[in-house]
Design a protein around this motif. Structure first.
Motif, mmCIF file in Angstrom:
data_model
loop_
_atom_site.group_PDB
_atom_site.id
_atom_site.type_symbol
_atom_site.label_atom_id
_atom_site.label_comp_id
_atom_site.label_asym_id
_atom_site.label_seq_id
_atom_site.Cartn_x
_atom_site.Cartn_y
_atom_site.Cartn_z
ATOM 1 N N SER A 65 16.987 34.802 15.921
ATOM 2 C CA SER A 65 17.052 36.006 15.589
ATOM 3 C C SER A 65 16.575 37.000 13.842
ATOM 4 N N ASP A 66 17.128 35.914 12.557
ATOM 5 C CA ASP A 66 16.453 36.550 12.145
ATOM 6 C C ASP A 66 16.224 35.863 11.363
ATOM 7 N N GLY A 67 14.989 34.472 11.672
ATOM 8 C CA GLY A 67 13.866 34.304 10.709
ATOM 9 C C GLY A 67 14.208 32.642 9.986
ATOM 10 N N CYS A 68 15.378 32.229 10.161
ATOM 11 C CA CYS A 68 15.615 31.019 9.331
ATOM 12 C C CYS A 68 14.966 29.461 10.364
ATOM 13 N N LEU A 69 15.049 29.634 11.496
ATOM 14 C CA LEU A 69 14.426 28.687 11.983
ATOM 15 C C LEU A 69 13.049 28.379 11.969
ATOM 16 N N GLY A 70 12.048 29.268 11.105
ATOM 17 C CA GLY A 70 10.797 28.397 10.843
ATOM 18 C C GLY A 70 11.439 28.352 8.964
ATOM 19 N N LEU A 71 12.031 28.476 8.495
ATOM 20 C CA LEU A 71 12.447 28.405 7.346
ATOM 21 C C LEU A 71 12.915 26.615 7.728
ATOM 22 N N ARG A 72 14.309 26.439 8.404
ATOM 23 C CA ARG A 72 14.175 25.043 8.601
ATOM 24 C C ARG A 72 13.051 24.021 9.835
ATOM 25 N N ALA A 73 12.372 24.416 10.238
ATOM 26 C CA ALA A 73 11.980 24.390 10.745
ATOM 27 C C ALA A 73 10.285 23.373 9.568
ATOM 28 N N ALA A 74 9.641 23.279 8.047
ATOM 29 C CA ALA A 74 9.819 23.560 7.082
ATOM 30 C C ALA A 74 10.336 22.571 6.188
ATOM 31 N N LEU A 75 11.436 21.927 6.592
ATOM 32 C CA LEU A 75 11.432 21.220 5.588
ATOM 33 C C LEU A 75 10.634 20.061 5.854
ATOM 34 N N GLN A 76 10.903 19.573 5.278
ATOM 35 C CA GLN A 76 9.723 17.996 5.131
ATOM 36 C C GLN A 76 11.158 17.239 4.662
ATOM 37 N N HIS A 77 11.814 17.446 3.515
ATOM 38 C CA HIS A 77 12.506 15.974 3.356
ATOM 39 C C HIS A 77 14.300 16.512 3.265
ATOM 40 N N ARG A 78 15.485 15.904 3.629
ATOM 41 C CA ARG A 78 16.840 16.454 3.223
ATOM 42 C C ARG A 78 17.211 15.275 2.882
ATOM 43 N N TYR A 79 17.831 15.734 1.533
ATOM 44 C CA TYR A 79 18.913 14.149 0.720
ATOM 45 C C TYR A 79 19.815 14.452 0.699
ATOM 46 N N SER A 80 21.548 14.679 1.586
ATOM 47 C CA SER A 80 22.833 14.827 1.464
ATOM 48 C C SER A 80 23.757 13.511 0.759
ATOM 49 N N PHE A 81 23.163 12.879 0.566
ATOM 50 C CA PHE A 81 23.854 11.803 -0.450
ATOM 51 C C PHE A 81 25.221 11.445 0.133
ATOM 52 N N ASN A 82 25.375 11.892 1.385
ATOM 53 C CA ASN A 82 26.567 11.781 2.173
ATOM 54 C C ASN A 82 26.467 9.677 2.322
ATOM 55 N N GLY A 83 27.788 9.049 2.086
ATOM 56 C CA GLY A 83 27.998 7.697 2.230
ATOM 57 C C GLY A 83 27.907 7.121 1.197
ATOM 58 N N THR A 84 27.904 5.779 1.509
ATOM 59 C CA THR A 84 28.584 5.203 0.214
ATOM 60 C C THR A 84 27.061 3.959 0.168
ATOM 61 N N GLY A 85 26.940 2.747 -0.817
ATOM 62 C CA GLY A 85 25.896 2.674 -1.700
ATOM 63 C C GLY A 85 25.120 2.797 -2.154
ATOM 64 N N THR A 86 23.709 2.097 -1.870
ATOM 65 C CA THR A 86 22.811 2.549 -2.559
ATOM 66 C C THR A 86 21.501 3.027 -1.877
ATOM 67 N N THR A 87 21.592 3.642 -0.663
ATOM 68 C CA THR A 87 20.814 4.265 0.626
ATOM 69 C C THR A 87 21.143 5.570 0.646
ATOM 70 N N VAL A 88 20.462 6.767 -0.175
ATOM 71 C CA VAL A 88 20.088 8.188 0.220
ATOM 72 C C VAL A 88 19.795 8.462 1.316
ATOM 73 N N THR A 89 20.285 8.734 2.307
ATOM 74 C CA THR A 89 18.866 8.646 3.903
ATOM 75 C C THR A 89 18.377 9.995 3.714
ATOM 76 N N ASP A 90 16.676 10.294 4.390
ATOM 77 C CA ASP A 90 16.264 11.107 4.175
ATOM 78 C C ASP A 90 16.841 12.160 5.936
ATOM 79 N N SER A 91 17.376 12.845 5.992
ATOM 80 C CA SER A 91 18.122 13.234 7.069
ATOM 81 C C SER A 91 17.140 14.005 7.735
ATOM 82 N N LYS A 92 16.038 14.420 7.488
ATOM 83 C CA LYS A 92 14.217 15.160 8.156
ATOM 84 C C LYS A 92 13.582 14.337 8.066
ATOM 85 N N GLY A 93 13.178 13.703 7.185
ATOM 86 C CA GLY A 93 11.694 12.816 6.849
ATOM 87 C C GLY A 93 11.365 11.391 7.284
#
Length: 173
Positions: A22-50
């Motif tokens: 209803s407010d247009g955020c869906l288009g912004l979220r769909a356009a996101l190419q990569h997202r790194y939240s830095f969750n977890g431990t160790g050395t792998t930084v997971t890209d949850s989007k791309g």
């Protein structure tokens, strides 16, 4: 889509308490190419989007959604293809800067020859004698660099949101 909503500055589905559709955020979220939240431990930084994971070098993820980089040669290495094919991009990060020295990078992407940047894009928390926060890019060496510098450094301590928008199409940084 919700300028009169009193909850707009508060966290919500899209920051205004309304569903995405209803407010247009869906288009912004769909356009996101990569997202790194830095969750977890160790050395792998997971890209949850791309699916283009990064690697922490000479440090470790904290286990609480962050990575602390406090020494020489500590960084997060990202795959080259996440920027190399783009002409327009927005990079954003949430940063806590301890303010230890000038020219520490929030991010620094590109390549170099004999330790001289050839093609790059960076954001530094402090440009030392050149001024405050600084972002710059170059396509053929640092003598042809395009940059912009803020009047002040990134504030020390606390978490701050920073964003750099590169619009090659509109010729703006």
């Amino acid at each position: 889509g919700c300028p009169s909503d009193p909850n707009k500055p508060n966290a919500g589905v899209c920051g205004c308490g309304l569903p995405d559709v209803s407010d247009g955020c869906l288009g912004l979220r769909a356009a996101l190419q990569h997202r790194y939240s830095f969750n977890g431990t160790g050395t792998t930084v997971t890209d949850s989007k791309g699916g283009s994971d990064g690697t922490v070098r000479n440090a470790q993820l904290s286990g609480s959604g962050s990575v602390s980089l406090s020494g020489a040669n500590q960084f997060v290495e990202m795959p080259t293809e996440i920027l190399s094919t783009r002409t327009n991009a927005t990079l954003e990060a949430w940063v806590t800067w301890r303010g230890s020295s000038a020219w520490q990078r929030v991010f620094d992407c590109g390549n170099s020859v004999s330790n001289q940047g050839q093609t790059y894009l960076f954001l530094t928390a402090s440009a030392g004698t050149f001024g405050g926060m600084r972002t710059a890019f170059a396509l053929n060496g640092n003598t042809n660099q395009t940059s912009t510098t803020a009047p002040a450094n990134l504030p020390r301590g606390g978490t701050h949101h920073v964003a750099v928008v590169v619009d090659d199409t509109g010729n703006t940084l």
